[in-house]
Every structure is written in C-alpha cells, then in structure tokens.
Write an enzyme that holds these catalytic residues in place. Structure first.
Site, PDB file in Angstrom:
ATOM      1  N   ASP A 184      14.668   7.848  10.332  1.00 16.04           N
ATOM      2  CA  ASP A 184      14.376   8.970   9.439  1.00 16.04           C
ATOM      3  C   ASP A 184      15.113   9.391   8.660  1.00 16.04           C
ATOM      4  OD1 ASP A 184      11.897   9.690   7.503  1.00 16.04           O
ATOM      5  OD2 ASP A 184      13.054  12.375   7.651  1.00 16.04           O
ATOM      6  N   TYR A 324      16.477  16.789   0.684  1.00 13.03           N
ATOM      7  CA  TYR A 324      16.375  15.434  -0.381  1.00 13.03           C
ATOM      8  C   TYR A 324      17.922  15.932  -1.248  1.00 13.03           C
ATOM      9  CZ  TYR A 324      12.575  13.730   2.880  1.00 13.03           C
ATOM     10  OH  TYR A 324      12.125  12.838   3.682  1.00 13.03           O
ATOM     11  N   HIS A 379       6.640   4.863  11.571  1.00 14.76           N
ATOM     12  CA  HIS A 379       7.622   5.525  11.262  1.00 14.76           C
ATOM     13  C   HIS A 379       8.262   7.238  11.998  1.00 14.76           C
ATOM     14  CE1 HIS A 379      10.261   7.326   8.707  1.00 14.76           C
ATOM     15  NE2 HIS A 379      10.142   8.425   8.532  1.00 14.76           N
TER      16      HIS A 379
END
Length: 401
Positions: A184, A324, A379
């Site tokens: 990630d 982000y 993930h």
C-alpha cells in the site's frame, strides 16, 4: 496517553490509554445513529449495515483493547525526531548478529498492527522452521500522521520525504546495509527508497509493485481509452481490467486526496470511522464482512478492531488521510513504474488490487531478483497470510545477504 523519555535522539517509548478513554469509545459506539440499510443485496453501495451492526455489537460488548495494548507494550518501541517530526517505530533485533536489517512500512488503513504477526518468524527463523541464515533485525515505523508518530502541522510530508526519513532512521540506528519492504503506501515509499537508492540500501521487496506502464495507468485513472497500438498478453489484459475496476471504486482515495479535512465525521464517530476503513477494496471488504458474519478467515474480528481502535485512540483519522492529499500535490502515481535502480523482489497475491504481470515487473525493476505469484492472500498480505509473506521475504532477500 503516550509517555516518552526525551534524554536522547532515540527515546524509549511507551503508552497506555485510560479507562476513561476506552469508556468514551464504548459509549460512542452504543450511541451510534445508524443509517437506513442498503437497497441492494451486495456490497455495491459500500459497507453493509448488517456488517456494521455486528461489528459495533462485538466492539462494545466483547472486544478487549487491553490484549493488543499488552502485546504492543511488550515490544521495544522508540521515538526519534527526523526533519522536525517525531517518528515512532518498533525495533526488534534478532539474537543472530548476522541478521539482515529490514525496514517494513505499512499503508492505509493499516498500521504497525499489520506487521505484528511477522516479527517473530523474521527475527527467530529457527523457532519457526527456517534456517538461522534467514534472520532479520526488524524496524517497523508508523507513517507520519499515523499511530504514535507525530502529526505534521504543515504540508510537505509526502512519500518522497518519508522515503528519505526512513533512510535517515536506518542510518541513525547504525545500519550500514539493509533492505526495505512495503505494501500500500508502504509500497510507494519503498519504491521511492529504491529510486533514491540511499547508501546502504541493498534492495527492496514489494507486494504492491509499481510496475504499470505510465501511459496505461494515466489513461485508466483519467477514465480515458488506452493508448492505441498496444497489445496485451492474457495476464496483462487481466491486470488492466483489475486496475480499471479499482479506479472506478476508489472514492475513499479521491476524497482523502482532495478534501481530507471534510471527513470530520471520522474523528467523531467510531462506527463511521470503521465503516470507512473497511471499504478499502472489494476483496478486503468481502473478507472482513465474512469475518463478522462468523466465518473463519486469515483475519479475526479482533485483528480488524485492533487496527480501527488504534486509529480511534490516537485520533489519527484525519492526519492519516492527509497523506493522500500530500501525494496528490506531487502527482506520484500509485502503480506506475518509478525508476527503481536497486535489486527488487516482487510477490503477487491473488486478491491484491492488481496482479502485476511478470513482463511488467521485469520492465519496472531492471534488477528483478525474485518474482512469485501466490495462491492465497490479498491487499493486507502480512496481516492476513503471515506465513506465506515471511517465506516470500526470506526468498526475495536471500541473494542480497
């Protein structure tokens, strides 16, 4: 609340949350104002109401934070200030002095809790059926704004800066040769470490490789047709389809990348925070929903709530989301080729956001020392399938020792 001893550059760290803080969390869970249920029978509208009601029931009535708190407190933890920000990290040395130093980076909505299951097998391979020559010294930092690391009060803490900070952390710990791993956000940070190639970095391992040809990711992210004249193998076509699906269902990342401060509700409602964190990707949401429906999986109910509760108690819902936004300012793509120059190992798990074809991995990592496709895992591979994950790290880094 956290307690530190500020007498040295690397300070011992411990923490304990009060009964009052845990009582407030429980009261907020019990006071959740629930929405109407979804109008479909699947998860196409997001985290389903039945999943959230059962999660909240278990969280308030049965879950015990003190178990994971004791487990964390038993590990050697430290704080050090790098580039003006306190960075928290676990540092577990192997008893084998020839162990290879390894820095492992988590992502969102993860934390250091993602990696707890891999620490003992990595530091004590003989105790877990492997050879002592595969031993690692393990460093697991909390990303800025996540967990017990400091919350940036000004912009600029993007993945490139974090990669430089991690190199400084390893230098400060006295490691003159080491390897790096990530998934990630950790995959992006680790790729960028491979681009920056700091002195001492022998190689990297990633379970979410930056291997997509840039023109392909750019077109998919923009919702535009793929560049003309391209031909794909079956494996590459499947990867393109997976990326197209992901970019159609990435609303959480778009929101955090553009308006993180608007997500105030995540800091006010534990149920709201949990619902948002669960809906990271379709496969992970389906797995976690099965967990709360009573089915055994690689993760448990406590695994999931340990992680969500850490976000809640540290008050990091918004500070973590800003990563982000920071990355959006630089335009660094999630999946595209970055220009890694150091040796690289790639592990491809079947339920990852996309399964990187070997042809793409070979182009993205010109010094590819290991590539393997696994038959199980998603993930959050280190968290969900720690045994497979540890074997991949041993194999991937063996030639770099």
């Amino acid at each position: 609340m956290p307690v530190t001893n500020e007498t040295s550059a690397i300070r011992p760290f411990t923490f304990e949350f009060s009964d009052a803080e845990l009582g407030d969390l429980r009261a907020r869970i019990l006071a959740t104002r629930w929405p109407d249920g979804e109008t479909v029978k699947d998860q196409s509208q997001g985290t389903q109401l039945a999943t959230m009601r059962e999660l909240a029931r278990y969280w308030a009535a049965e879950y015990d934070w003190r178990k994971i708190e004791a487990r964390l407190r038993a590990l050697p933890q430290f704080i050090t200030e790098i580039d003006g920000l306190d960075i928290h990290f676990l540092h577990v040395r192997s008893r084998h002095e020839n162990a290879l130093p390894l820095i492992v980076t988590h992502g969102w909505p993860g934390s250091i809790i993602e990696q707890l299951k891999i620490i003992e097998p990595l530091t004590d391979p003989a105790g877990h059926g492997a050879d002592v020559s595969d031993a690692f010294h393990v460093v697991i930092p909390s990303l800025p704004g996540h967990g017990f690391s400091g919350k940036p009060s000004a912009g600029g803490w993007n993945p490139e800066r974090i990669a430089r900070a991690w190199a400084e952390l390893m230098r400060r710990l006295g490691y003159t040769r080491y390897v790096a791993q990530g998934g990630d956000w950790g995959a992006l940070v680790t790729d960028l470490m491979g681009v920056q190639a700091p002195k001492g970095l022998l190689g990297i391992h990633t379970n979410m490789p930056g291997a997509v040809p840039p023109a392909i990711e750019q077109a998919i992210a923009a919702g535009e047709p793929l560049p003309s004249g391209l031909s794909f193998s079956e494996e590459e076509r499947r990867a393109v389809e997976q990326l197209q699906f992901f970019y159609k269902h990435v609303a959480y990342a778009l929101m955090m990348g553009s308006r993180p401060q608007t997500l105030t509700g995540l800091a006010d409602s534990p149920a709201g925070l949990a619902a948002f964190m669960l809906d990271h990707d379709a496969a992970s949401l389906e797995l976690i929903s099965r967990v709360f429906a009573g089915q055994p999986e690689g993760l448990t109910r406590d695994d999931v709530l340990d992680n969500v509760t850490l976000y809640w108690l540290t008050g990091t819902a918004i500070s973590a989301a800003r990563l982000y936004w920071e990355n959006a300012q630089t335009g660094t793509p999630f999946f595209s080729v970055k220009g890694v120059s150091v040796p690289a190992a790639v592990s491809v798990f079947p339920d990852e956001l996309y399964q990187a074809p070997k042809s793409w991995a070979e182009q993205a990592y010109p010094n590819l020392v290991h590539y393997n496709r696994l038959d199980k895992g998603g993930h959050f591979a280190a968290w969900e399938q720690p045994g497979l994950f540890v074997r991949e790290l041993r194999a991937g880094f063996r030639s770099l020792r």
